[in-house]
Enzyme design. Structure first.
Site, PDB file in Angstrom:
ATOM      1  CB  SER A  55      -0.916   0.005   1.231  1.00  0.00           C
ATOM      2  OG  SER A  55      -0.158   0.272   2.407  1.00  0.00           O
TER       3      SER A  55
ATOM      4  CE  LYS B  62       0.829   1.478   8.900  1.00  0.00           C
ATOM      5  NZ  LYS B  62       0.241   2.049   7.663  1.00  0.00           N
TER       6      LYS B  62
ATOM      7  CB  SER C 102      -0.710   6.023   7.205  1.00  0.00           C
ATOM      8  OG  SER C 102      -0.268   4.998   8.075  1.00  0.00           O
TER       9      SER C 102
END
Length: 262
Positions: A67, A124, A227
């Site tokens: 993504s 992340k 996000s």
């Protein structure tokens, strides 16, 4: 089935076949007789499966970025390598840490098992360490009362080339990296889940603030308005950590990205 478990079972089964052949069956075959099918297609692959299993479990593991939550640092389609021992040695399959080799540092890009569904791996950037007080107000990050430095960069053209984003250079600890904002997106968290230690967080129209509990980390994507991260689903427990991302090893669409990013 979890791929690591599947690989472990393949290694176990082929290892048993190899051992049976090595210590029993081979001694009873006539000289010059061909290997039976279960040796050719089973036991002979034991060394390969064992090497891949050990390498993937204890040293490095490949991942593909699915993504755009880490744009501009990582793009969809990037194949990355993750250091599996950066934060300790864990037993494969059961995930139990047996040797502690270090802790995530502020600014590290980490892969972890998604707290809501541990069968999924997320990636992340670590922003809050255990004991930190983190604020994200009007899209400005403050940690323990200190505003994180930002330096304006040229606008970022999104990979699909249909939009621009405001781009900044941010410094978290020793890490300097780029982040992007969507100027049209609001600063508040429009959707959030219930999660452990939710009572340590406060949400309002200008953003949110959280005290990070012991043994947990607060993580954000570099694409701050694109996000789903700790703002939505909470903290990452230490036991969910998989490793530290450190290298882009391939991208089919852009070979120039090979060799990044840290």
């Amino acid at each position: 089935m979890d791929f690591e478990l599947f690989l472990f079972l393949l290694t176990l089964v082929t290892g048993m076949l190899w051992g049976f052949d090595r210590w029993y069956a081979r001694r009873r075959r006539p000289a010059g007789a061909p290997d039976p099918w279960w040796v050719e297609y089973g036991a002979s692959f034991f060394g390969v499966f064992a090497a891949v299993f050990l390498l993937r479990s204890f040293l490095v593991e490949p991942f593909k970025i699915p993504s755009g939550s880490m744009i501009p640092t990582l793009l969809p389609g990037d194949f990355i390598l993750v250091n599996k021992f950066a934060y300790g040695i864990r037993l494969p399959v059961v995930k139990t840490k047996v040797i502690d080799l270090g802790k995530p540092q502020r600014g590290d890009v980490v892969v972890f098992r998604y707290p809501v569904d541990p069968s999924l791996d997320y990636i992340k950037r670590v922003v809050g360490l255990p004991g930190d007080y983190v604020e994200y107000i009007d899209k400005r990050l403050r940690i323990n009362g200190v505003t994180v430095p930002l330096e304006r960069l040229p606008d970022y053209v999104m990979p699909d080339r249909r939009a621009y984003r405001i781009q900044w250079r941010e410094q978290l600890g020793k890490h300097t990296h780029a982040i992007i904002w969507d100027e049209s997106a609001p600063p508040y968290v429009s959707h959030r889940m219930d999660f452990p230690y939710r009572e340590l967080c406060t949400y309002h129209r200008r953003g949110f603030s959280c005290s990070v509990p012991e043994g947990h980390y607060l993580v954000l994507g570099d694409n701050r308005d694109g996000s789903s991260d700790s703002r939505v689903w909470g903290f990452v427990p230490d036991e969910n950590l998989v490793g530290k991302a450190f290298l882009i090893w391939f991208n089919f669409d852009d070979l120039s990205r090979i060799g990044g990013f840290e």
